[in-house]
Design a protein around this motif. Sequence first.
Motif, PDB file in Angstrom:
ATOM      1  N   ARG A   3      -3.793  42.589  -3.101  1.00 43.13           N
ATOM      2  CA  ARG A   3      -4.914  41.817  -2.036  1.00 43.13           C
ATOM      3  C   ARG A   3      -4.364  41.052  -1.259  1.00 43.13           C
ATOM      4  O   ARG A   3      -5.291  40.814  -0.304  1.00 43.13           O
ATOM      5  N   GLY A   4      -3.185  41.083  -0.781  1.00 48.42           N
ATOM      6  CA  GLY A   4      -2.692  40.098  -0.063  1.00 48.42           C
ATOM      7  C   GLY A   4      -2.251  40.712   1.286  1.00 48.42           C
ATOM      8  O   GLY A   4      -1.422  39.928   2.293  1.00 48.42           O
ATOM      9  N   TRP A   5      -2.418  41.886   1.520  1.00 48.51           N
ATOM     10  CA  TRP A   5      -2.016  42.771   2.646  1.00 48.51           C
ATOM     11  C   TRP A   5      -2.732  42.892   3.944  1.00 48.51           C
ATOM     12  O   TRP A   5      -2.267  43.036   5.144  1.00 48.51           O
ATOM     13  N   THR A   6      -4.011  42.510   3.859  1.00 49.30           N
ATOM     14  CA  THR A   6      -5.013  42.511   5.073  1.00 49.30           C
ATOM     15  C   THR A   6      -4.488  41.665   6.044  1.00 49.30           C
ATOM     16  O   THR A   6      -4.036  40.393   5.797  1.00 49.30           O
ATOM     17  N   GLY A   7      -5.047  41.703   7.452  1.00 48.33           N
ATOM     18  CA  GLY A   7      -4.558  41.261   8.368  1.00 48.33           C
ATOM     19  C   GLY A   7      -5.848  41.036   9.342  1.00 48.33           C
ATOM     20  O   GLY A   7      -7.131  41.421   9.151  1.00 48.33           O
ATOM     21  N   ALA A   8      -5.732  40.631  10.511  1.00 43.24           N
ATOM     22  CA  ALA A   8      -6.925  40.313  11.367  1.00 43.24           C
ATOM     23  C   ALA A   8      -7.592  41.469  11.766  1.00 43.24           C
ATOM     24  O   ALA A   8      -8.720  41.523  12.137  1.00 43.24           O
ATOM     25  N   ALA A   9      -6.873  42.709  12.186  1.00 42.42           N
ATOM     26  CA  ALA A   9      -7.396  43.982  12.358  1.00 42.42           C
ATOM     27  C   ALA A   9      -8.548  44.373  11.438  1.00 42.42           C
ATOM     28  O   ALA A   9      -9.476  44.609  11.621  1.00 42.42           O
ATOM     29  N   GLU A  10      -7.960  44.490   9.998  1.00 40.47           N
ATOM     30  CA  GLU A  10      -8.877  44.766   8.962  1.00 40.47           C
ATOM     31  C   GLU A  10     -10.425  43.678   9.045  1.00 40.47           C
ATOM     32  O   GLU A  10     -11.141  44.193   8.701  1.00 40.47           O
ATOM     33  N   ASP A  11      -9.824  42.593   8.865  1.00 42.40           N
ATOM     34  CA  ASP A  11     -11.094  41.617   8.988  1.00 42.40           C
ATOM     35  C   ASP A  11     -12.052  41.761  10.062  1.00 42.40           C
ATOM     36  O   ASP A  11     -13.118  41.526   9.909  1.00 42.40           O
ATOM     37  N   THR A  12     -11.410  41.950  11.193  1.00 43.50           N
ATOM     38  CA  THR A  12     -12.389  42.385  12.373  1.00 43.50           C
ATOM     39  C   THR A  12     -13.241  43.518  12.131  1.00 43.50           C
ATOM     40  O   THR A  12     -14.502  43.116  12.480  1.00 43.50           O
ATOM     41  N   VAL A  13     -12.898  44.425  11.657  1.00 34.75           N
ATOM     42  CA  VAL A  13     -13.763  45.688  11.416  1.00 34.75           C
ATOM     43  C   VAL A  13     -14.678  45.370  10.428  1.00 34.75           C
ATOM     44  O   VAL A  13     -15.928  45.630  10.707  1.00 34.75           O
ATOM     45  N   ARG A  14     -14.293  44.730   9.378  1.00 36.19           N
ATOM     46  CA  ARG A  14     -15.168  44.585   8.196  1.00 36.19           C
ATOM     47  C   ARG A  14     -16.116  43.492   8.920  1.00 36.19           C
ATOM     48  O   ARG A  14     -17.544  43.663   8.581  1.00 36.19           O
ATOM     49  N   GLU A  15     -15.936  42.351   9.514  1.00 35.67           N
ATOM     50  CA  GLU A  15     -16.941  41.432   9.850  1.00 35.67           C
ATOM     51  C   GLU A  15     -17.881  42.036  10.943  1.00 35.67           C
ATOM     52  O   GLU A  15     -19.149  41.795  10.850  1.00 35.67           O
ATOM     53  N   ARG A  16     -17.466  42.993  11.698  1.00 31.42           N
ATOM     54  CA  ARG A  16     -18.227  43.694  12.858  1.00 31.42           C
ATOM     55  C   ARG A  16     -19.434  44.757  11.960  1.00 31.42           C
ATOM     56  O   ARG A  16     -20.517  44.434  12.382  1.00 31.42           O
ATOM     57  N   TYR A  17     -18.799  45.292  10.904  1.00 23.70           N
ATOM     58  CA  TYR A  17     -19.880  45.960  10.163  1.00 23.70           C
ATOM     59  C   TYR A  17     -21.075  45.019   9.552  1.00 23.70           C
ATOM     60  O   TYR A  17     -22.137  45.480   9.266  1.00 23.70           O
ATOM     61  N   LEU A  18     -20.267  44.034   8.804  1.00 20.96           N
ATOM     62  CA  LEU A  18     -21.230  43.184   8.001  1.00 20.96           C
ATOM     63  C   LEU A  18     -22.275  42.583   9.036  1.00 20.96           C
ATOM     64  O   LEU A  18     -23.399  42.460   8.551  1.00 20.96           O
ATOM     65  N   ALA A  19     -21.824  42.252  10.196  1.00 21.71           N
ATOM     66  CA  ALA A  19     -22.756  41.637  11.233  1.00 21.71           C
ATOM     67  C   ALA A  19     -23.840  42.992  11.482  1.00 21.71           C
ATOM     68  O   ALA A  19     -25.118  42.646  11.727  1.00 21.71           O
ATOM     69  N   ALA A  20     -23.437  44.089  11.759  1.00 21.58           N
ATOM     70  CA  ALA A  20     -24.416  45.138  12.123  1.00 21.58           C
ATOM     71  C   ALA A  20     -25.371  45.502  11.001  1.00 21.58           C
ATOM     72  O   ALA A  20     -26.513  45.718  11.115  1.00 21.58           O
ATOM     73  N   GLU A  26     -23.991  39.858  -0.979  1.00 19.71           N
ATOM     74  CA  GLU A  26     -24.394  41.301  -1.547  1.00 19.71           C
ATOM     75  C   GLU A  26     -23.945  42.363  -0.384  1.00 19.71           C
ATOM     76  O   GLU A  26     -23.748  43.309  -0.909  1.00 19.71           O
ATOM     77  N   LEU A  27     -24.309  42.265   0.967  1.00 20.26           N
ATOM     78  CA  LEU A  27     -23.612  43.282   1.861  1.00 20.26           C
ATOM     79  C   LEU A  27     -22.296  43.310   1.744  1.00 20.26           C
ATOM     80  O   LEU A  27     -21.595  44.608   1.633  1.00 20.26           O
ATOM     81  N   ARG A  28     -21.368  42.288   1.421  1.00 12.61           N
ATOM     82  CA  ARG A  28     -20.127  42.519   0.989  1.00 12.61           C
ATOM     83  C   ARG A  28     -19.768  43.355  -0.188  1.00 12.61           C
ATOM     84  O   ARG A  28     -18.962  44.423  -0.207  1.00 12.61           O
ATOM     85  N   PHE A  29     -20.634  43.194  -1.095  1.00 14.61           N
ATOM     86  CA  PHE A  29     -20.483  44.069  -2.374  1.00 14.61           C
ATOM     87  C   PHE A  29     -20.878  45.592  -2.152  1.00 14.61           C
ATOM     88  O   PHE A  29     -20.250  46.218  -2.647  1.00 14.61           O
ATOM     89  N   ARG A  30     -22.016  45.527  -1.352  1.00 18.75           N
ATOM     90  CA  ARG A  30     -22.321  47.095  -1.288  1.00 18.75           C
ATOM     91  C   ARG A  30     -21.261  47.625  -0.285  1.00 18.75           C
ATOM     92  O   ARG A  30     -21.128  48.809  -0.535  1.00 18.75           O
TER      93      ARG A  30
END
Length: 209
Positions: free
Chosen positions: A125-142, A154-158
Amino acid sequence: MASPETRTQLLDAAEHLFAERGYRGTSVRAITDLAGANLAAVGYHFGSKAELMAAVARRVVEPINAAQGAGLDRLLARTPDPAVADLVEAFAGPLFDEMQAGDEGGARTSRLIVTILGDPAEEVRGWTGAAEDTVRERYLAAFGRALPGLSPEELRFRMRGILAVTAVDRAEVYQRPSPGCASPAAGEAARHWAITFLTAAMSAPPTGT
């Protein structure tokens, strides 16, 4: 001086073994034996088994993240508030592209993503970095704009559900193919089924209502 080919061979061997056995079930010796390298090669090229796991995960996930980001860019260029179905297509579509039915490499990628999602080892679980976080947060916002009644949790879960459903399906298709499943038409049909199902899952009312 160790060759770049040795590094690639170690990544290939580790990807295969981590996908089959999980992180803790895979020894450094098993990786180097499969790669045809000496035992010190993992330390030389990566520093540790954990860093090798991180490199394997990034090599698999980065193309998916890049395609997901590009898909979201295209949607947002058309409208600031894409529909849920379009967001699911942009997020899940690259998973189908990288995990094609009937392809051994695609099945290995599927199993590795399942490992990343479910392996209890902290190193996984410790491999992710800024690039992965950015994509995930952008989709979460959308998704949050499209589904304002859902909490961020709940959005993160789905969204994790999208990854899990797609990865398990692709691995299952490779291991136990049904008649005609490897054909392009069947593969496209499965993609449409998944988008329909996952759109409905994402669009369901908030839990408890």
